[in-house]
Design an enzyme around this catalytic site. Structure first.
Site, PDB file in Angstrom:
ATOM      1  N   ASP A 137      37.619  35.147  45.899  1.00 28.05           N
ATOM      2  CA  ASP A 137      38.280  34.940  44.607  1.00 28.05           C
ATOM      3  C   ASP A 137      39.128  36.165  44.277  1.00 28.05           C
ATOM      4  OD1 ASP A 137      38.884  34.457  41.816  1.00 28.05           O
ATOM      5  OD2 ASP A 137      37.253  33.005  41.845  1.00 28.05           O
ATOM      6  N   SER A 152      41.165  30.299  37.953  1.00 25.68           N
ATOM      7  CA  SER A 152      40.325  29.890  39.082  1.00 25.68           C
ATOM      8  C   SER A 152      39.921  28.423  39.019  1.00 25.68           C
ATOM      9  CB  SER A 152      39.066  30.762  39.148  1.00 25.68           C
ATOM     10  OG  SER A 152      39.403  32.094  39.443  1.00 25.68           O
ATOM     11  N   HIS A 198      30.054  28.934  37.495  1.00 23.53           N
ATOM     12  CA  HIS A 198      31.380  29.512  37.272  1.00 23.53           C
ATOM     13  C   HIS A 198      32.456  28.637  37.913  1.00 23.53           C
ATOM     14  CE1 HIS A 198      34.003  33.078  36.451  1.00 23.53           C
ATOM     15  NE2 HIS A 198      33.150  33.151  35.457  1.00 23.53           N
ATOM     16  N   THR A 220      34.808  28.520  40.294  1.00 23.64           N
ATOM     17  CA  THR A 220      35.055  28.145  41.693  1.00 23.64           C
ATOM     18  C   THR A 220      33.970  27.218  42.250  1.00 23.64           C
ATOM     19  OG1 THR A 220      36.294  30.183  41.993  1.00 23.64           O
ATOM     20  CG2 THR A 220      35.626  29.032  43.980  1.00 23.64           C
ATOM     21  N   GLU A 276      31.669  31.487  48.090  1.00 24.43           N
ATOM     22  CA  GLU A 276      32.648  32.251  47.314  1.00 24.43           C
ATOM     23  C   GLU A 276      32.264  33.715  47.143  1.00 24.43           C
ATOM     24  OE1 GLU A 276      32.694  31.953  43.088  1.00 24.43           O
ATOM     25  OE2 GLU A 276      34.805  32.508  42.930  1.00 24.43           O
ATOM     26  N   HIS A 295      40.039  42.437  38.494  1.00 23.03           N
ATOM     27  CA  HIS A 295      40.422  42.423  37.072  1.00 23.03           C
ATOM     28  C   HIS A 295      40.255  43.826  36.481  1.00 23.03           C
ATOM     29  CE1 HIS A 295      41.353  38.340  35.735  1.00 23.03           C
ATOM     30  NE2 HIS A 295      40.430  37.880  36.560  1.00 23.03           N
ATOM     31  N   ASP A 328      41.751  31.928  46.143  1.00 25.19           N
ATOM     32  CA  ASP A 328      42.263  30.942  45.181  1.00 25.19           C
ATOM     33  C   ASP A 328      43.540  31.451  44.507  1.00 25.19           C
ATOM     34  OD1 ASP A 328      40.846  32.926  43.868  1.00 25.19           O
ATOM     35  OD2 ASP A 328      39.871  31.572  42.453  1.00 25.19           O
TER      36      ASP A 328
END
Ligand SMILES: [Zn+2]
Length: 480
Positions: free
Chosen positions: A30, A113, A175, A177, A345, A354, A398
């Site tokens: 991710d 996502s 979450h 994904t 993932e 982030h 993604d």
């Protein structure tokens, strides 16, 4: 024998035949852009990472529908539904390694996502925050729930063929994904709705974080059912988080509940036994931690045995790695004689990106790349029935997160020289950058970039996986 003669001999003995994929393994980093993988390789100072050792390499666009604007409820729910997204290589680059002609271009209107995961899972673009929802036509009331249509996912198609299925993540199991591979809902933060759909689905394996009774350091806390019960906007849910959690602990849908690290390791160790008895056919693995396996920790528990820590802070010793979860999942799913689909993932690569936190990003991508290695080793293992003529392995992202810039150093210098965003001013969001694809096995050749600028789209990943399980592909004349 010359190389040319050797190839001619192989061609003569390899008549092409169609193979279907009995096993499809999709690994999603991710937020993992091209320069993230480059940084990993430079940090490790190796010729190739494990994902780069897969035979085919390509790259793809990640845009969603309605990629402009922040409409909907407080900019957080159900954007204007009908605008089509796009990617212009003249502005964003024809390859992931071409420095963007207009660097700011890729910062605009990037996917989230949920929309990106849906595109990978079902082959269609949808709108921001939506999970497998058919986009509404323009003018449709934004807040009307329950009349939307849903796309079936690769998990639905795999189950229809009798294959086992699973989702595994380093972030909460509900979450965006992992949710994108089974849940159908308009809003990714309807965690109660998503958790309920996942728990009562036919998924054979669900593994991840999101434990209500442990904090980000793996310490006991007062119960928090955020990832089990929170809903916002229109949703369908008739059970509270604690009730759902209790059902999981008590083996809902026949899944054996595990939470101790030693239990994950027992499943993963490859001896075909669990607690000395037969392996479970279904497992719900909930690591004893809140948001992420390791990325959000803020302690030093002094465990000197952690050999891959990057940031100088010991890992939470009671939490399994994504690599261990991956091995455990393969050991459980391989028992199904009809094969399986699984999505694994590396979810916290995105969280660290982030935060523009290079040390944590490297920790996460190292664990992810080790998970890729575990998958490769599993396919190469002659004892479990898998091989490269009946298995498809795809590693993708993604979307990119953090607008990580290229580096020209190796080892620890990678951490010192890290640079996020244009002019290193930092970038704490997703981008529209092209992201890499690494693949090997049945139909994998379709994902390769044949020339610079041969850009795939994220919806194509679904199509190749679908073809691999439904119809198969000609095997390459040259052996894989
Ligand atoms: Zn993402």
């Amino acid at each position: 024998m010359t190389n040319r003669e050797r190839i001619a001999e192989r061609v003569a003995f390899h008549k092409p035949e169609i193979n279907k994929a009995k096993y499809v393994i999709l690994l999603i980093g991710d937020g993992m852009g091209y320069w993230h993988v480059d940084a990993l390789r430079r940090y490790l100072n190796v010729a190739r990472t494990n994902m780069e050792s897969l035979r085919y390499f390509g790259y793809m666009t990640t845009f969603m529908r309605n990629s402009t604007g922040e409409g909907g409820l407080s900019g957080e729910y159900w954007d204007a539904p009908s605008e089509l997204g796009s990617y212009d290589p003249n502005l964003g680059g024809y390859t992931p390694w071409q420095i963007q002609p207009v660097p700011a271009y890729v910062d605009e209107g990037a996917t989230d996502s949920a929309a990106a995961g849906s595109a990978l899972a079902n082959g269609h673009k949808t709108v921001k925050y939506a999970l497998n929802v058919v986009p509404k036509p323009e003018g449709y009331p934004a807040d009307e729930a329950f009349t939307v249509k849903y796309y079936p996912t690769i998990v639905d198609f795999a189950e229809a063929k009798g294959m086992a299925t699973g989702v595994v993540t380093s972030v909460p199991f509900s979450h965006a994904t992992p949710a994108a591979f089974i849940a159908k809902t308009q809003y990714r933060k309807n965690y109660g709705e998503i958790a309920r759909q996942m728990i009562f689905s036919n998924l054979d394996v669900i593994m991840g974080a999101g434990h209500p009774y442990y904090d980000d350091n793996g310490k006991p806390r007062e119960a928090n059912f955020y990832y089990w019960s929170t809903n916002k906007g229109p949703y369908i849910n008739d059970e509270d988080g604690e009730t759902l959690y209790e059902k999981v602990v008590n083996g809902a849908r026949g899944r054996v509940f595990v939470e101790e690290k030693s239990d994950f390791e027992d499943l993963a160790d490859g001896d075909g036994l669990f607690h000395g008895g037969p392996m479970p056919k279904r497992v719900f693995g909930l690591a004893q931690v809140a948001n992420t396996l390791q990325a959000n920790r803020n302690i030093d528990d002094g465990d000197p045995s952690d050999d891959w820590k990057v940031g100088g802070q010991a890992f939470i010793s009671k939490v399994p790695s994504l690599e261990t979860m991956t091995k455990a999942t393969l050991e459980v799913l391989e028992q199904d004689e009809d094969g399986f689909f699984v999505m694994i993932e590396g979810g916290a690569i995105d969280w660290a990106s982030h935060a523009n936190n290079m040390t944590r990003m490297l920790e996460e991508i190292i664990d992810f790349d080790k998970s890729v290695k575990a998958v490769i080793d599993w396919v190469n293992d002659p004892t479990n029935g898998s091989n490269w003529n009946n298995t498809l392995v795809v590693v993708v992202a993604d979307h990119e997160t953090g607008h990580l810039q290229p580096l020209n150093v190796t080892g620890d210098e990678v951490i010192k020289e890290q640079c996020w965003g244009v002019n290193c001013e930092g970038w704490h969001h997703h981008t529209n950058s092209l992201v890499p694809i690494y693949a090997q096995g049945v139909c994998a050749r379709a994902l390769a970039a044949k020339y610079d600028g041969d850009i795939k789209d994220n919806t194509y990943i679904f199509k190749v996986m679908y073809q691999a399980i439904q119809r198969g592909c000609y095997t390459p004349i040259l052996p894989e």
